[in-house]
Design a protein around this motif. Sequence first.
Motif, short mmCIF file in Angstrom:
data_model
loop_
_atom_site.label_atom_id
_atom_site.label_comp_id
_atom_site.label_asym_id
_atom_site.label_seq_id
_atom_site.Cartn_x
_atom_site.Cartn_y
_atom_site.Cartn_z
N HIS A 113 27.47 -6.11 -5.51
CA HIS A 113 27.73 -4.67 -5.86
C HIS A 113 27.49 -4.58 -7.47
O HIS A 113 26.79 -3.90 -8.16
CB HIS A 113 28.61 -3.95 -5.20
CG HIS A 113 28.77 -2.52 -5.85
ND1 HIS A 113 28.20 -1.50 -5.38
CD2 HIS A 113 29.95 -1.86 -6.54
CE1 HIS A 113 28.22 -0.49 -5.90
NE2 HIS A 113 29.50 -0.49 -6.83
N PRO A 163 20.49 0.64 -6.03
CA PRO A 163 21.36 -0.23 -5.23
C PRO A 163 22.17 0.44 -4.40
O PRO A 163 22.61 -0.23 -3.40
CB PRO A 163 22.14 -1.26 -6.11
CG PRO A 163 21.14 -1.00 -7.72
CD PRO A 163 20.49 0.17 -7.47
N ARG A 171 21.87 -5.88 -0.75
CA ARG A 171 22.18 -5.88 -2.32
C ARG A 171 21.99 -7.53 -2.45
O ARG A 171 21.66 -7.77 -3.64
CB ARG A 171 23.28 -5.40 -2.63
CG ARG A 171 23.35 -3.73 -2.74
CD ARG A 171 24.54 -3.23 -3.61
NE ARG A 171 25.62 -3.11 -2.82
CZ ARG A 171 26.20 -2.36 -1.92
NH1 ARG A 171 25.47 -1.14 -2.03
NH2 ARG A 171 27.12 -2.62 -1.35
#
Length: 351
Positions: A113, A163, A171
């Motif tokens: 992330h 994303p 991801r």
Amino acid sequence: MAERDPLLVIQDLTKHFPIYQPLLLGLSRRQIGVLSAVEGVTFTLHRGETLGLVGESGCGKTTTARLILRVLQPTRGEILFKVGDAMVRVDQLEGKALRALRPHIQLVFQDPHSSLNPRMPVGEIIGEPLKLNGYGTDAEIIERVKFLMAKVGLDVQHLRRYPHSFSGGQRQRIGIARALALNPELVVCDEPVSALDASVQSQVLNLLKDLQAELNLTYLFISHNLAVVDYMADRIAVMYAGRIVELAPKRQLFDRPRHPYTEILLAAVLPPDPTLRSSRARRLRNGQNETPHPEGCAFSCRCRYALECRRSEAPELIEVEPGHLVRCHQANDLSLTPLNRFAHPMSGDHP
């Protein structure tokens, strides 16, 4: 393994961080010591293999990776990387020479992330290394991005998505595609599945193995999870307090550990059956102060086998059997408990 082509050779790699004491209300400072994050790390990584790097948090695994990537400058030691037919001293490269080397060594981050720019669509994230290295025209870059997305199992129709529109596993696939954009020989995987669900972990691990077989990649695989390392690695290096204390092929290390710290790591692996769990890992710790000895054996303060007369002597990394290196005064005298492969799900066949 000795017959393989060496791709990366590390000799006496060391990194010290200065410790400062603030003076004059924080406007000045003076150095009062150093923190030894990595100390005398030596190993060879062969082309096409996976070397697992394991150890507790703070032992120097990620710092070692950053030194290899030249994110950090080593205090001393040599980092040799094979480019073409020549071995290049990575630790001495600067400027354009270092920039030219970076496409050969890439990184897959731990957190899928935070490692992706939330303001860039996926196509731009994967294509950014290509643009920075002058890969080709915009059309060629887009085609390369689509190829990479398909290679890691992503829908090419989603290259304009951001994303946050993807799951954690997706991801991480984006991060893998970005790392492969420039056709690297060495990929450093820093805890690449620790932030993922168990079911997604197996998918990403299988993807990494398939890509390695197809593209002849070499992995330095950093992880806390011994089951994951067992599935991925050919050899395993165990780190403690900035030093490699044991390095061996994975079967030898699991079946015949020769360092007391490795024994503790193996005992700490929880079996899936709660009735088989015991306090063996707790019994192997002697309860002493866990601060490493500043000059002698770093593990002596935690070692139940330590000899008082040898605590102040630093052991050397010696070969106790072919391909099996150990840093311990009693490496040839101890009979340590191996991993119970019937009680633990670490057969090496499945992640």
